[in-house]
Enzyme design. Structure first.
Site, short mmCIF file in Angstrom:
data_model
loop_
_atom_site.label_atom_id
_atom_site.label_comp_id
_atom_site.label_asym_id
_atom_site.label_seq_id
_atom_site.Cartn_x
_atom_site.Cartn_y
_atom_site.Cartn_z
N CYS A 1 0.84 -1.20 0.00
CA CYS A 1 0.00 0.00 0.00
C CYS A 1 0.88 1.26 0.00
CB CYS A 1 -0.97 -0.04 1.17
SG CYS A 1 -2.35 1.11 0.98
N HIS B 1 -3.54 -5.00 0.40
CA HIS B 1 -2.95 -5.57 1.61
C HIS B 1 -3.00 -7.10 1.55
CE1 HIS B 1 -2.54 -1.85 4.02
NE2 HIS B 1 -3.56 -1.44 3.30
N GLU C 1 -1.43 -9.19 3.21
CA GLU C 1 -1.29 -9.82 4.53
C GLU C 1 -2.62 -10.26 5.12
OE1 GLU C 1 -1.28 -5.29 5.47
OE2 GLU C 1 -0.70 -6.64 3.84
#
Length: 556
Positions: free
Chosen positions: A380, A506, A508
């Protein structure tokens, strides 16, 4: 339908979320369909505008809901794919009640905590129950028993148990059994007091999860059983794990928690198969080799601020039988003397964030990784600073910047979209939730993903300015992923670099222990390819960063 409620007592940050997630892991291993939800007593509508120093990470779901980081534990530890219906705050509850009152839904009645507030809370539990896709609903109640803001949630649970019948519900209470060094003994009084407070409200726990530094001997278990009106076999030891949070399901299984809960709920299930989970944990604890990764952020004092990133690195490293030594670097420290901080690292990761503080340090980190051919992963904001760095130092666009940091910059390589300008409410201009990304053929991204289209979770406001695409592409800056219509840059890479990748989203938020995200796995693989000799330190400290109590600060 069966229900499990997880409450906590004595102090906060005991690990209720990890306990609930671990129980979900064990019940899924027994072939039960499980879903989890979190009730947070704070008055914020969601944690989206809360300071990471105070609250930690904001975890984003597929539908764009900004939620508590415990929902990240739920998704990582189980097969759940959660939505905004799996997180409820007091702010949402009171907002719903007030809107109903303004519409006249209560027909002029006096609006009260009981029944109107408690009814909204119970309805949220029923929303999951009515879907009929699950066997067990696990609901974690945030905060600590006795806190005034949590009382409506506990009262709602009391009512709900009466409505569905006690045989269909298990109350699990997570509590602290402290060890007093001067006395050389564990103290049960805090747990007794906590359970007494819970019973005053009308709730009797059937299971005690005892957070402790030392083993619970038979006398302590018997004492807790007697004074808390809990069966002795339902006093479960949850000692601090030595290496990684992923040991928790295994330690709770060894204590018999999953069998106990199934017996209390009258569920007949097979024994759980935890072989894959054990293999993953073994790789985390005793990897064959190790690498050092620099994480350059602005909330480094609070480990929970980047919780999902640390866990994703652990997942990816374990898949390569590798351990990680994370070098946590405050971005502000890289504004000068960069080499001293980064010369010994095997890779650089720059996570997301908001605000101008530390930006020049992150830009310097991206430049160092580019110039020294060190694997780089920008998430990001990490992609945006890499874009600014490349524009300034490779393309010669000296004033390149983001309008987030300089509204009047003459070279806005990162900026708001036209439709976002003029929006004033925080979060209202954010691109949130799952969006599709089209992957360009013949790129590193295409090789990493092995697919031409993927879906990823977003949480950001500013975008790459496509006016600069051709100019930067000519110098080796490749946009390897875009929105399906080609108007938004989602993924970038550098043509002449072994692994320099930045993504607008994102990744993750979609990594799991036995299914690491491709970008993190590729990142770790690139790190290992760069290392000539395996590290001799195998079997040492775990790659996982443990959670710490959340600090309070006004910094942003």
């Amino acid at each position: 339908m069966k229900y499990i409620f997880v409450t906590g007592g004595v102090v906060s940050s005991l690990g209720k979320g990890l306990t609930a997630a671990s129980l979900g892991t064990l019940l899924e291993a027994r072939h039960l369909r499980v879903v989890l939800q979190k009730f947070d007593p704070y008055l914020n509508v969601d944690p989206g505008t809360m300071n990471p120093f105070q609250h930690g990470e904001v975890y984003v779901l597929n539908d764009g809901a900004e939620t508590d980081l415990d929902l990240g534990h739920y998704e990582r530890f189980t097969n759940c794919v959660l939505t905004r219906h799996n997180n409820l705050t007091s702010g949402q509850v009171y907002e719903t009640v007030i809107l109903k009152e303004r519409r006249g839904d209560y027909l002029g009645k006096t609006v009260q905590v009981i029944p109107h507030v408690t009814d909204v809370i119970k309805d949220r539990i029923r929303e999951l129950s009515d879907e009929s896709k699950y066997d067990v609903v696990i609901t974690e109640i945030g905060g600590t028993t006795g806190d005034i803001e949590g009382l409506p949630f506990l009262e709602a649970i009391r009512q709900f148990i009466l409505e569905v019948g006690p045989p269909n519900v298990v109350n699990v209470h997570v509590t602290l059994v402290p060890y007093i060094k001067a006395a050389h003994e564990l103290k049960t009084k805090p747990t007794q007091q906590s359970v007494a407070k819970l019973r005053e409200i009308g709730l009797q726990p059937q299971v005690l999860i005892c957070r402790t530094e030392k083993p619970l001997d038979r006398d302590v278990r018997r004492k807790l059983s007697m004074f808390c009106s809990v069966s002795e076999n339902a006093v479960i030891e949850e000692r601090d794990v030595e290496h990684t949070i992923y040991e928790v399901p295994l330690t709770l299984h060894a204590e018999g928690l999953d069998k106990l809960v199934c017996d209390l709920l009258h569920l007949e299930t097979p024994e759980p198969d935890l072989a894959d989970w054990r293999k993953f944990v073994e790789r985390v604890i005793s990897p064959k080799r190790r690498i050092k990764i620099a994480v350059v952020g602005k909330y480094m004092e609070v480990r929970d601020a980047y919780k999902s990133i640390y866990e994703s690195l652990t997942h990816a490293a374990a898949s390569e039988d590798c351990g990680i030594d994370t070098n946590l670097i405050d971005a502000e420290s890289l504004e000068h003397d960069i080499d001293a901080h980064l010369k010994d690292v095997g890779a650089v990761l720059v996570p997301g964030g908001f605000g101008v503080r530390g930006i020049e340090g992150k830009i310097n980190a991206a430049r160092y990784a580019r110039e020294h051919k060190i694997p780089y992963l920008g998430l990001c904001l990490g992609m945006q600073v890499a874009t600014i760095e490349f524009a300034r130092n490779v393309c010669g666009i000296k004033d390149a910047n983001s309008t987030e940091f300089d509204k009047k910059t003459p070279e806005p390589v990162i900026s708001l979209l036209e439709e976002q300008r003029g929006v004033r409410n925080k979060g209202a201009s954010m691109r949130l939730g799952t969006w599709p990304t089209q992957i360009a053929k013949g790129t590193l991204a295409g090789k990493i993903y092995g697919d031409t289209e993927v879906t990823e979770r977003h949480r950001h406001r500013y975008e790459f300015n496509m006016k600069y695409r051709e100019r930067m592409n000519a110098k080796g800056f490749v946009i390897s992923g875009t929105s399906p219509d080609g108007t938004l840059a989602e993924l970038i890479e550098l043509r002449d670099h072994p692994y320099f990748v930045g993504c607008q989203y994102h990744p993750e938020f979609q990594s799991k222990p036995n299914k690491p995200h491709p970008l993190f796995k590729g990142f770790i693989h690139a790190c290992l390819a760069r290392i000539a000799e395996p590290s001799p330190r195998a079997g040492t400290r775990s790659a996982t960063i443990r959670s710490r109590p959340r600090a309070s600060s006004s910094r942003r």
